[in-house]
Design an enzyme around this catalytic site. Structure first.
Site, mmCIF file in Angstrom:
data_model
loop_
_atom_site.group_PDB
_atom_site.id
_atom_site.type_symbol
_atom_site.label_atom_id
_atom_site.label_comp_id
_atom_site.label_asym_id
_atom_site.label_seq_id
_atom_site.Cartn_x
_atom_site.Cartn_y
_atom_site.Cartn_z
ATOM 1 N N HIS A 17 22.557 5.886 16.638
ATOM 2 C CA HIS A 17 22.300 7.261 17.101
ATOM 3 C C HIS A 17 23.163 7.534 18.326
ATOM 4 O O HIS A 17 22.724 7.401 19.471
ATOM 5 C CB HIS A 17 20.826 7.467 17.436
ATOM 6 C CG HIS A 17 20.461 8.915 17.608
ATOM 7 N ND1 HIS A 17 19.581 9.570 16.775
ATOM 8 C CD2 HIS A 17 20.864 9.838 18.501
ATOM 9 C CE1 HIS A 17 19.456 10.828 17.158
ATOM 10 N NE2 HIS A 17 20.243 11.019 18.210
ATOM 11 N N HIS A 19 26.212 10.459 19.522
ATOM 12 C CA HIS A 19 26.974 11.666 19.202
ATOM 13 C C HIS A 19 28.390 11.593 19.763
ATOM 14 O O HIS A 19 28.643 10.933 20.765
ATOM 15 C CB HIS A 19 26.245 12.897 19.730
ATOM 16 C CG HIS A 19 24.948 13.151 19.031
ATOM 17 N ND1 HIS A 19 24.876 13.778 17.811
ATOM 18 C CD2 HIS A 19 23.671 12.837 19.369
ATOM 19 C CE1 HIS A 19 23.609 13.854 17.436
ATOM 20 N NE2 HIS A 19 22.859 13.284 18.362
ATOM 21 N N HIS A 203 17.967 14.973 12.169
ATOM 22 C CA HIS A 203 17.110 14.930 13.354
ATOM 23 C C HIS A 203 15.767 15.602 13.030
ATOM 24 O O HIS A 203 15.694 16.494 12.190
ATOM 25 C CB HIS A 203 17.760 15.690 14.510
ATOM 26 C CG HIS A 203 18.871 14.961 15.175
ATOM 27 N ND1 HIS A 203 19.897 14.369 14.489
ATOM 28 C CD2 HIS A 203 19.134 14.733 16.494
ATOM 29 C CE1 HIS A 203 20.739 13.808 15.347
ATOM 30 N NE2 HIS A 203 20.296 14.019 16.568
ATOM 31 N N GLU A 206 11.345 15.628 17.570
ATOM 32 C CA GLU A 206 11.546 15.452 19.005
ATOM 33 C C GLU A 206 11.066 16.705 19.727
ATOM 34 O O GLU A 206 10.111 16.672 20.492
ATOM 35 C CB GLU A 206 13.001 15.169 19.345
ATOM 36 C CG GLU A 206 13.201 14.906 20.837
ATOM 37 C CD GLU A 206 14.660 14.783 21.243
ATOM 38 O OE1 GLU A 206 14.921 14.064 22.224
ATOM 39 O OE2 GLU A 206 15.522 15.421 20.606
ATOM 40 N N ASP A 284 21.934 8.168 22.283
ATOM 41 C CA ASP A 284 22.047 9.604 22.038
ATOM 42 C C ASP A 284 23.330 10.176 22.640
ATOM 43 O O ASP A 284 24.317 10.375 21.930
ATOM 44 C CB ASP A 284 20.814 10.324 22.572
ATOM 45 C CG ASP A 284 20.517 11.626 21.846
ATOM 46 O OD1 ASP A 284 21.312 12.019 20.996
ATOM 47 O OD2 ASP A 284 19.478 12.240 22.137
ATOM 48 N N ASP A 285 23.334 10.432 23.955
ATOM 49 C CA ASP A 285 24.486 11.037 24.633
ATOM 50 C C ASP A 285 24.648 10.423 26.025
ATOM 51 O O ASP A 285 24.214 11.017 27.027
ATOM 52 C CB ASP A 285 24.310 12.552 24.749
ATOM 53 C CG ASP A 285 24.259 13.241 23.404
ATOM 54 O OD1 ASP A 285 25.325 13.429 22.804
ATOM 55 O OD2 ASP A 285 23.143 13.567 22.949
#
Length: 345
Positions: A17, A19, A203, A206, A284-285
């Protein structure tokens, strides 16, 4: 209680996961921006990371920052830099398998089209895999902010690059604001992707709760669900996902930074594990949250009390949840066993 001091950076693991633009570090983003003569706002370079109070959700602030950062990722040089820097960063964390997610639409204007984006990204993924030893698969994802017909176009594009080798497209996803659109509208795109042999990694769960997760499961038939943490609010639904073998991509630092939970310990990692869920931790980021994959394992250790044996099982779960070939998974499993066999320092 066992001594929990083995080096988490050296623990073999998979990262599924992550990006595309969000995989950058601040220095690399600054270099790309300088290369294109693009000024960056202070909030992207202050090295404090995106953080909103837990009393409110930070999605729109996050999306604004991500869009600002993406302006610096244009042209073939930038696309290759993102892939290469991600591979090098993951290699330093003993990541054996990386599945890097992108929406080609955002980058197409600067290189001459959607196909050209994937030509460049997949080629650099092959080069970076060979150079770093990190096995890199690509995930093509559509955005909820665009029309579902655009997703069908991307699914057909992804199908042309499908495969299980380094630098090939392994899955199709759906990301961005969960509050936007009717999930059923993207069913057609995922049907196209599955027909081409691609896995499903949307996704969900969340920003929205169990009712949204149920829609994602019913219409998009995920092999993994991006985040999915709020599934725990419905024990019945959670057991259904566990029974179906759907893996959860859990990103603790992201959840806290966006105000979903007020503290890393509040992220329901233990609940998912105790329910028998397959969990793959993700960063994630890292660009916006200033927290890499190893940091997520530190959260699992420090905030959730996982022992080294449990952390090894969590790393194994991340590899099992990846779309790497069985022979590679078997080799990495032995490496995890070797890590656990070492004496803690």
């Amino acid at each position: 209680m066992e001594d929990q001091r083995r080096d988490l950076q050296a623990l073999p693991k998979a990262h599924v996961h992550l990006h595309f633009t969000g995989s950058l570090d601040v220095d690399t983003l600054q270099n790309l921006a300088a290369h294109h003569g693009i000024p960056l706002p202070p909030e992207l370079t202050d090295r404090e990371g995106l953080k909103v109070p837990d009393s409110r959700r930070g999605w729109f602030k996050f999306q604004r920052h991500y869009d600002l950062a993406r302006r610096a990722v244009k042209g073939e040089h930038s696309l290759r830099t993102v892939v290469r820097s991600a591979a090098e960063r993951e290699a330093r964390q003993a990541v054996r398998r990386l599945e890097l997610q992108l929406d080609p639409t955002s980058y197409a204007p600067s290189v001459g089209g959607l196909h050209r984006v994937l030509d460049v990204v997949c080629d650099e993924a092959r080069v970076a895999s060979a150079a770093t030893g990190v096995d890199i698969g690509i995930i093509v994802a559509s955005s909820r902010l665009r029309h579902p017909l655009d997703a069908r176009t991307l699914a057909r594009l992804a199908a042309q690059y499908a495969g299980d080798g380094a630098g090939e497209v392994v899955a199709f996803g759906l990301n961005n604001d969960e509050e936007v659109g009717d999930t059923a509208a993207w069913e057609g795109a995922f049907r196209i992707a599955r027909a081409a042999g691609l896995k499903s990694v949307p996704h969900g769960g969340e920003l929205r709760g169990p009712e949204h997760v149920r829609d994602v499961v019913d219409y998009l038939q995920p092999d993994r669900i991006g985040h999915g943490v709020r599934t725990v609010e419905s024990p019945e639904l959670l057991q259904d996902l566990v029974a179906k073998g759907i893996a959860f991509e859990v990103c603790p630092a992201s959840n806290v930074s966006l105000g979903i939970y007020d503290h890393p310990a509040a992220v329901p990692l233990r609940q998912l594990l105790d329910a028998g869920a397959h969990v793959a931790l993700g960063a994630d980021d890292p660009l916006l949250f200033l927290s890499d994959l190893t940091d997520q394992y530190r959260i699992a250790r420090d905030d959730h009390g996982l022992t080294d044996a449990e952390l090894a099982r969590l790393a194994q779960s991340s590899i099992d949840a990846s779309f790497a070939t069985p022979d590679k998974k078997s080799r990495w499993a032995q490496e995890i066993n070797d890590w656990l066999a070492t004496e803690a320092s």
